[in-house]
Design a protein around this motif. Structure first.
Motif, PDB file in Angstrom:
ATOM      1  N   PHE A 208      72.934 -43.550 -52.022  1.00 29.55           N
ATOM      2  CA  PHE A 208      74.046 -43.286 -51.113  1.00 29.55           C
ATOM      3  C   PHE A 208      73.633 -43.376 -49.653  1.00 29.55           C
ATOM      4  O   PHE A 208      74.473 -43.480 -48.764  1.00 29.55           O
ATOM      5  CB  PHE A 208      74.668 -41.923 -51.401  1.00 29.55           C
ATOM      6  CG  PHE A 208      75.607 -41.938 -52.562  1.00 29.55           C
ATOM      7  CD1 PHE A 208      76.830 -42.577 -52.467  1.00 29.55           C
ATOM      8  CD2 PHE A 208      75.254 -41.337 -53.754  1.00 29.55           C
ATOM      9  CE1 PHE A 208      77.683 -42.613 -53.539  1.00 29.55           C
ATOM     10  CE2 PHE A 208      76.105 -41.360 -54.832  1.00 29.55           C
ATOM     11  CZ  PHE A 208      77.329 -41.999 -54.731  1.00 29.55           C
ATOM     12  N   VAL A 209      72.344 -43.363 -49.375  1.00 29.79           N
ATOM     13  CA  VAL A 209      71.847 -43.481 -48.005  1.00 29.79           C
ATOM     14  C   VAL A 209      72.136 -44.877 -47.449  1.00 29.79           C
ATOM     15  O   VAL A 209      72.238 -45.055 -46.234  1.00 29.79           O
ATOM     16  CB  VAL A 209      70.343 -43.126 -47.966  1.00 29.79           C
ATOM     17  CG1 VAL A 209      69.739 -43.342 -46.612  1.00 29.79           C
ATOM     18  CG2 VAL A 209      70.145 -41.698 -48.389  1.00 29.79           C
ATOM     19  N   ILE A 210      72.319 -45.849 -48.309  1.00 33.48           N
ATOM     20  CA  ILE A 210      72.601 -47.218 -47.859  1.00 33.48           C
ATOM     21  C   ILE A 210      73.899 -47.270 -47.049  1.00 33.48           C
ATOM     22  O   ILE A 210      74.034 -48.084 -46.135  1.00 33.48           O
ATOM     23  CB  ILE A 210      72.629 -48.173 -49.066  1.00 33.48           C
ATOM     24  CG1 ILE A 210      71.232 -48.269 -49.666  1.00 33.48           C
ATOM     25  CG2 ILE A 210      73.119 -49.561 -48.679  1.00 33.48           C
ATOM     26  CD1 ILE A 210      71.157 -49.088 -50.930  1.00 33.48           C
ATOM     27  N   ILE A 211      74.833 -46.385 -47.354  1.00 32.48           N
ATOM     28  CA  ILE A 211      76.074 -46.326 -46.580  1.00 32.48           C
ATOM     29  C   ILE A 211      75.770 -46.031 -45.113  1.00 32.48           C
ATOM     30  O   ILE A 211      76.383 -46.608 -44.209  1.00 32.48           O
ATOM     31  CB  ILE A 211      77.022 -45.266 -47.179  1.00 32.48           C
ATOM     32  CG1 ILE A 211      77.446 -45.679 -48.583  1.00 32.48           C
ATOM     33  CG2 ILE A 211      78.233 -45.027 -46.299  1.00 32.48           C
ATOM     34  CD1 ILE A 211      78.164 -44.608 -49.361  1.00 32.48           C
TER      35      ILE A 211
ATOM     36  N   ILE B  80      74.583 -49.073 -43.210  1.00 29.25           N
ATOM     37  CA  ILE B  80      75.678 -49.964 -42.827  1.00 29.25           C
ATOM     38  C   ILE B  80      76.429 -49.395 -41.630  1.00 29.25           C
ATOM     39  O   ILE B  80      76.818 -50.135 -40.720  1.00 29.25           O
ATOM     40  CB  ILE B  80      76.619 -50.190 -44.026  1.00 29.25           C
ATOM     41  CG1 ILE B  80      75.871 -50.922 -45.140  1.00 29.25           C
ATOM     42  CG2 ILE B  80      77.862 -50.956 -43.621  1.00 29.25           C
ATOM     43  CD1 ILE B  80      76.595 -50.942 -46.464  1.00 29.25           C
ATOM     44  N   LEU B  81      76.628 -48.079 -41.604  1.00 29.75           N
ATOM     45  CA  LEU B  81      77.407 -47.455 -40.533  1.00 29.75           C
ATOM     46  C   LEU B  81      76.640 -47.297 -39.219  1.00 29.75           C
ATOM     47  O   LEU B  81      77.261 -47.218 -38.160  1.00 29.75           O
ATOM     48  CB  LEU B  81      77.893 -46.077 -40.985  1.00 29.75           C
ATOM     49  CG  LEU B  81      78.914 -46.039 -42.102  1.00 29.75           C
ATOM     50  CD1 LEU B  81      79.224 -44.593 -42.461  1.00 29.75           C
ATOM     51  CD2 LEU B  81      80.170 -46.776 -41.712  1.00 29.75           C
ATOM     52  N   ALA B  82      75.321 -47.229 -39.260  1.00 31.38           N
ATOM     53  CA  ALA B  82      74.534 -46.909 -38.066  1.00 31.38           C
ATOM     54  C   ALA B  82      74.723 -47.886 -36.902  1.00 31.38           C
ATOM     55  O   ALA B  82      74.903 -47.437 -35.765  1.00 31.38           O
ATOM     56  CB  ALA B  82      73.058 -46.785 -38.424  1.00 31.38           C
ATOM     57  N   PRO B  83      74.696 -49.188 -37.088  1.00 33.96           N
ATOM     58  CA  PRO B  83      74.819 -50.061 -35.909  1.00 33.96           C
ATOM     59  C   PRO B  83      76.251 -50.269 -35.414  1.00 33.96           C
ATOM     60  O   PRO B  83      76.442 -50.835 -34.343  1.00 33.96           O
ATOM     61  CB  PRO B  83      74.224 -51.388 -36.386  1.00 33.96           C
ATOM     62  CG  PRO B  83      74.227 -51.353 -37.847  1.00 33.96           C
ATOM     63  CD  PRO B  83      74.272 -49.939 -38.271  1.00 33.96           C
ATOM     64  N   ILE B  84      77.241 -49.816 -36.145  1.00 37.07           N
ATOM     65  CA  ILE B  84      78.630 -50.108 -35.785  1.00 37.07           C
ATOM     66  C   ILE B  84      79.051 -49.474 -34.458  1.00 37.07           C
ATOM     67  O   ILE B  84      79.619 -50.176 -33.606  1.00 37.07           O
ATOM     68  CB  ILE B  84      79.573 -49.739 -36.945  1.00 37.07           C
ATOM     69  CG1 ILE B  84      79.332 -50.680 -38.116  1.00 37.07           C
ATOM     70  CG2 ILE B  84      81.034 -49.792 -36.510  1.00 37.07           C
ATOM     71  CD1 ILE B  84      80.105 -50.338 -39.363  1.00 37.07           C
TER      72      ILE B  84
ATOM     73  N   ILE C  32      70.823 -38.911 -38.277  1.00 38.52           N
ATOM     74  CA  ILE C  32      70.416 -37.575 -38.710  1.00 38.52           C
ATOM     75  C   ILE C  32      71.007 -37.254 -40.078  1.00 38.52           C
ATOM     76  O   ILE C  32      70.343 -36.640 -40.924  1.00 38.52           O
ATOM     77  CB  ILE C  32      70.813 -36.529 -37.648  1.00 38.52           C
ATOM     78  CG1 ILE C  32      69.935 -36.710 -36.411  1.00 38.52           C
ATOM     79  CG2 ILE C  32      70.697 -35.109 -38.185  1.00 38.52           C
ATOM     80  CD1 ILE C  32      70.364 -35.902 -35.232  1.00 38.52           C
ATOM     81  N   SER C  33      72.233 -37.682 -40.332  1.00 40.16           N
ATOM     82  CA  SER C  33      72.844 -37.457 -41.642  1.00 40.16           C
ATOM     83  C   SER C  33      72.101 -38.194 -42.742  1.00 40.16           C
ATOM     84  O   SER C  33      71.976 -37.684 -43.863  1.00 40.16           O
ATOM     85  CB  SER C  33      74.303 -37.900 -41.623  1.00 40.16           C
ATOM     86  OG  SER C  33      75.041 -37.133 -40.712  1.00 40.16           O
ATOM     87  N   SER C  34      71.609 -39.388 -42.429  1.00 35.94           N
ATOM     88  CA  SER C  34      70.882 -40.129 -43.461  1.00 35.94           C
ATOM     89  C   SER C  34      69.528 -39.492 -43.772  1.00 35.94           C
ATOM     90  O   SER C  34      69.016 -39.651 -44.870  1.00 35.94           O
ATOM     91  CB  SER C  34      70.685 -41.589 -43.041  1.00 35.94           C
ATOM     92  OG  SER C  34      69.734 -41.680 -42.012  1.00 35.94           O
ATOM     93  N   PHE C  35      68.945 -38.770 -42.826  1.00 33.38           N
ATOM     94  CA  PHE C  35      67.723 -38.028 -43.111  1.00 33.38           C
ATOM     95  C   PHE C  35      68.038 -36.689 -43.783  1.00 33.38           C
ATOM     96  O   PHE C  35      67.234 -36.167 -44.540  1.00 33.38           O
ATOM     97  CB  PHE C  35      66.912 -37.789 -41.838  1.00 33.38           C
ATOM     98  CG  PHE C  35      66.106 -38.975 -41.422  1.00 33.38           C
ATOM     99  CD1 PHE C  35      64.878 -39.220 -41.992  1.00 33.38           C
ATOM    100  CD2 PHE C  35      66.586 -39.843 -40.463  1.00 33.38           C
ATOM    101  CE1 PHE C  35      64.132 -40.322 -41.612  1.00 33.38           C
ATOM    102  CE2 PHE C  35      65.844 -40.944 -40.074  1.00 33.38           C
ATOM    103  CZ  PHE C  35      64.624 -41.193 -40.648  1.00 33.38           C
TER     104      PHE C  35
END
Length: 134
Positions: A38-41, A44-48, A79-82
């Motif tokens: 689920f971290v892959i989401i 995808i969202l980080a550079p937007i 931070i959410s992905s970590f």
């Protein structure tokens, strides 16, 4: 032209290395749990937000407050992905959702993937003449 090809090859290698850590966290027989994907989401969202703010700034000549808000949202996503693997490994049930070894592999994959995304923005930011950083 040769510099951009080298940069693209290096970014592809580091991106695949980061995904390898993610897949190891999921597919190793000891862990055998696919929740860390689920971290892959977040990847995808980080550079937007930054990409949208940069385009808006270039087109409209907006102030840097738009860019700073985008950096704030990007930092929240990172931070959410970590935080997600830590929460999954420290779940308050009798048995955690993922093990701490899988959490460490996801953290390693996060660092590699976000360095890859940062490298992409550094290597391909601006016009075609500025692609020769590598």
């Amino acid at each position: 032209m040769a510099g951009s090809v080298k940069a693209l090859i290096l970014l592809a290698f580091t991106g695949s290395l980061g995904m390898m850590f993610m897949l190891l966290a999921c597919a190793l027989p000891r862990y055998n749990n696919w929740w860390p994907l689920f971290v892959i989401i977040f990847y995808i969202l980080a550079p937007i937000p930054y990409s949208m703010a940069r385009r808006y700034r270039d087109d409209m000549g907006a102030s840097s407050s738009c860019l700073e808000l985008a950096v704030f949202f990007t930092a929240g996503i990172i931070i959410s992905s970590f935080g997600l693997p830590i929460v999954l490994a420290h779940a308050p049930s009798l048995q955690p959702v993922i093990e701490w070894g899988a959490c460490a592999l996801v953290m390693t994959g996060n660092v590699v993937m976000y360095l890859t995304i940062l490298g992409f923005f550094l290597a391909f930011d601006g016009d075609a003449d500025s692609w020769n950083y590598f």
